[in-house]
Design a protein around this motif. Structure first.
Motif, PDB file in Angstrom:
ATOM      1  N   ILE A 277       0.818  -1.208   0.000  1.00 39.97           N
ATOM      2  CA  ILE A 277       0.000   0.000   0.000  1.00 39.97           C
ATOM      3  C   ILE A 277       0.855   1.262   0.000  1.00 39.97           C
ATOM      4  O   ILE A 277       1.973   1.270   0.499  1.00 39.97           O
ATOM      5  CB  ILE A 277      -0.976   0.038   1.197  1.00 39.97           C
ATOM      6  CG1 ILE A 277      -0.236   0.052   2.524  1.00 39.97           C
ATOM      7  CG2 ILE A 277      -1.945  -1.122   1.147  1.00 39.97           C
ATOM      8  CD1 ILE A 277      -1.131   0.222   3.736  1.00 39.97           C
ATOM      9  N   GLN A 278       0.302   2.282  -0.586  1.00 42.97           N
ATOM     10  CA  GLN A 278       0.880   3.618  -0.554  1.00 42.97           C
ATOM     11  C   GLN A 278      -0.161   4.497   0.124  1.00 42.97           C
ATOM     12  O   GLN A 278      -1.270   4.663  -0.384  1.00 42.97           O
ATOM     13  CB  GLN A 278       1.153   4.136  -1.962  1.00 42.97           C
ATOM     14  CG  GLN A 278       1.614   5.581  -1.978  1.00 42.97           C
ATOM     15  CD  GLN A 278       1.631   6.170  -3.379  1.00 42.97           C
ATOM     16  OE1 GLN A 278       1.057   5.618  -4.306  1.00 42.97           O
ATOM     17  NE2 GLN A 278       2.291   7.299  -3.517  1.00 42.97           N
ATOM     18  N   VAL A 279       0.173   5.042   1.285  1.00 42.97           N
ATOM     19  CA  VAL A 279      -0.766   5.882   2.025  1.00 42.97           C
ATOM     20  C   VAL A 279      -0.629   7.321   1.546  1.00 42.97           C
ATOM     21  O   VAL A 279       0.464   7.879   1.523  1.00 42.97           O
ATOM     22  CB  VAL A 279      -0.533   5.789   3.547  1.00 42.97           C
ATOM     23  CG1 VAL A 279      -1.473   6.725   4.289  1.00 42.97           C
ATOM     24  CG2 VAL A 279      -0.717   4.351   4.016  1.00 42.97           C
ATOM     25  N   ILE A 280      -1.744   7.879   1.164  1.00 37.79           N
ATOM     26  CA  ILE A 280      -1.812   9.269   0.731  1.00 37.79           C
ATOM     27  C   ILE A 280      -2.684  10.002   1.738  1.00 37.79           C
ATOM     28  O   ILE A 280      -3.833   9.621   1.963  1.00 37.79           O
ATOM     29  CB  ILE A 280      -2.402   9.373  -0.686  1.00 37.79           C
ATOM     30  CG1 ILE A 280      -1.490   8.623  -1.655  1.00 37.79           C
ATOM     31  CG2 ILE A 280      -2.608  10.829  -1.083  1.00 37.79           C
ATOM     32  CD1 ILE A 280      -2.081   8.399  -3.013  1.00 37.79           C
ATOM     33  N   GLU A 281      -2.135  11.031   2.358  1.00 35.71           N
ATOM     34  CA  GLU A 281      -2.885  11.748   3.386  1.00 35.71           C
ATOM     35  C   GLU A 281      -3.818  12.767   2.742  1.00 35.71           C
ATOM     36  O   GLU A 281      -3.373  13.674   2.054  1.00 35.71           O
ATOM     37  CB  GLU A 281      -1.948  12.449   4.374  1.00 35.71           C
ATOM     38  CG  GLU A 281      -2.722  13.087   5.501  1.00 35.71           C
ATOM     39  CD  GLU A 281      -1.876  13.376   6.724  1.00 35.71           C
ATOM     40  OE1 GLU A 281      -2.316  14.222   7.506  1.00 35.71           O
ATOM     41  OE2 GLU A 281      -0.809  12.765   6.890  1.00 35.71           O
ATOM     42  N   PRO A 282      -5.116  12.600   2.974  1.00 31.28           N
ATOM     43  CA  PRO A 282      -6.078  13.539   2.390  1.00 31.28           C
ATOM     44  C   PRO A 282      -6.128  14.843   3.181  1.00 31.28           C
ATOM     45  O   PRO A 282      -5.819  14.878   4.372  1.00 31.28           O
ATOM     46  CB  PRO A 282      -7.409  12.800   2.502  1.00 31.28           C
ATOM     47  CG  PRO A 282      -7.242  11.953   3.718  1.00 31.28           C
ATOM     48  CD  PRO A 282      -5.786  11.535   3.720  1.00 31.28           C
ATOM     49  N   SER A 283      -6.517  15.885   2.523  1.00 35.44           N
ATOM     50  CA  SER A 283      -6.751  17.163   3.187  1.00 35.44           C
ATOM     51  C   SER A 283      -8.207  17.221   3.634  1.00 35.44           C
ATOM     52  O   SER A 283      -9.075  16.625   3.011  1.00 35.44           O
ATOM     53  CB  SER A 283      -6.493  18.315   2.216  1.00 35.44           C
ATOM     54  OG  SER A 283      -5.156  18.310   1.806  1.00 35.44           O
ATOM     55  N   PRO A 284      -8.475  17.967   4.700  1.00 39.73           N
ATOM     56  CA  PRO A 284      -9.874  18.147   5.089  1.00 39.73           C
ATOM     57  C   PRO A 284     -10.582  18.971   4.014  1.00 39.73           C
ATOM     58  O   PRO A 284      -9.956  19.776   3.335  1.00 39.73           O
ATOM     59  CB  PRO A 284      -9.790  18.895   6.411  1.00 39.73           C
ATOM     60  CG  PRO A 284      -8.476  19.595   6.372  1.00 39.73           C
ATOM     61  CD  PRO A 284      -7.568  18.713   5.562  1.00 39.73           C
ATOM     62  N   VAL A 285     -11.869  18.731   3.854  1.00 38.66           N
ATOM     63  CA  VAL A 285     -12.636  19.483   2.865  1.00 38.66           C
ATOM     64  C   VAL A 285     -13.831  20.158   3.522  1.00 38.66           C
ATOM     65  O   VAL A 285     -14.267  19.771   4.603  1.00 38.66           O
ATOM     66  CB  VAL A 285     -13.128  18.586   1.699  1.00 38.66           C
ATOM     67  CG1 VAL A 285     -11.971  17.995   0.941  1.00 38.66           C
ATOM     68  CG2 VAL A 285     -14.061  17.503   2.193  1.00 38.66           C
ATOM     69  N   THR A 286     -14.346  21.140   2.833  1.00 39.27           N
ATOM     70  CA  THR A 286     -15.578  21.768   3.291  1.00 39.27           C
ATOM     71  C   THR A 286     -16.733  20.809   3.028  1.00 39.27           C
ATOM     72  O   THR A 286     -16.628  19.912   2.194  1.00 39.27           O
ATOM     73  CB  THR A 286     -15.828  23.100   2.559  1.00 39.27           C
ATOM     74  OG1 THR A 286     -15.876  22.845   1.157  1.00 39.27           O
ATOM     75  CG2 THR A 286     -14.752  24.112   2.878  1.00 39.27           C
ATOM     76  N   LEU A 287     -17.803  21.006   3.727  1.00 42.12           N
ATOM     77  CA  LEU A 287     -18.927  20.084   3.651  1.00 42.12           C
ATOM     78  C   LEU A 287     -20.096  20.740   2.933  1.00 42.12           C
ATOM     79  O   LEU A 287     -20.492  21.853   3.257  1.00 42.12           O
ATOM     80  CB  LEU A 287     -19.303  19.636   5.064  1.00 42.12           C
ATOM     81  CG  LEU A 287     -18.107  18.989   5.792  1.00 42.12           C
ATOM     82  CD1 LEU A 287     -18.356  18.910   7.281  1.00 42.12           C
ATOM     83  CD2 LEU A 287     -17.802  17.630   5.214  1.00 42.12           C
ATOM     84  N   GLU A 288     -20.622  20.054   1.921  1.00 39.31           N
ATOM     85  CA  GLU A 288     -21.667  20.592   1.053  1.00 39.31           C
ATOM     86  C   GLU A 288     -23.064  20.301   1.589  1.00 39.31           C
ATOM     87  O   GLU A 288     -23.824  19.546   0.995  1.00 39.31           O
ATOM     88  CB  GLU A 288     -21.535  19.960  -0.339  1.00 39.31           C
ATOM     89  CG  GLU A 288     -20.211  20.184  -0.989  1.00 39.31           C
ATOM     90  CD  GLU A 288     -20.019  21.622  -1.428  1.00 39.31           C
ATOM     91  OE1 GLU A 288     -20.980  22.252  -1.886  1.00 39.31           O
ATOM     92  OE2 GLU A 288     -18.893  22.118  -1.288  1.00 39.31           O
TER      93      GLU A 288
END
Length: 162
Positions: free
Chosen positions: A39-50
């Protein structure tokens, strides 16, 4: 080939509920590590909520119940990251052409202005708006995700008309 996993510890929460959903991402990652999966872990950024702005504000400030029927600050803090992981994985799959994984539930029981079924926000709603923004070139600071055979003005294959 490595599996592209969009994950951060920030998306894990103790929900104080009999549903284990909020803690599952860490459990899944531990299981995959134990299995030795590539596996390659990619750290997501927080997003605004729609969602309804007042509902989002009230949930994130723990003023009203989340989808787990409580006002847990742990859950509130994780929400932009679980949604961010789903959107990041969808973008990753489109970019790499074969797939990506966000080890979280789809939290699809919630609606625009209501929680439900252990879902506080509807990640699929954010995913659809995020990918639509990408396609129309709204996403800032990144490359535009418009396939070369698509006319960005009409979203139809080049050479076709409505």
């Amino acid at each position: 080939m490595q599996l592209s996993i969009h994950y951060t510890d920030h998306m894990v929460a103790e929900a104080g509920s009999y549903s284990p959903s909020a803690a599952k991402p860490a459990q899944v990652m531990a299981s995959w590590a134990k299995l030795g999966l590539p596996i390659q872990v990619i750290e997501p950024s927080p997003v605004t909520l729609e969602h309804d702005a007042q509902m989002v504000s009230d949930i994130l400030s723990c003023q009203i119940n989340n989808g787990f029927s409580n006002r847990s600050s742990n859950v509130a803090e994780s929400l932009p990251y679980t949604t961010g992981a789903m959107l990041s994985a969808a973008r990753g799959a489109l970019d790499n052409g074969y797939g990506a994984i966000a080890p979280c539930s789809g939290f699809h029981h919630a609606g625009y202005s209501f929680v439900g079924g252990f879902g506080t926000f509807n990640g699929l709603l954010r995913l659809s708006t995020g990918l639509r923004e990408d396609r129309s070139g709204i996403r800032q600071g990144t490359r535009h995700v418009i396939p070369p055979n698509i006319n960005s003005a009409s979203n139809l294959p080049v050479g076709e008309s409505e």
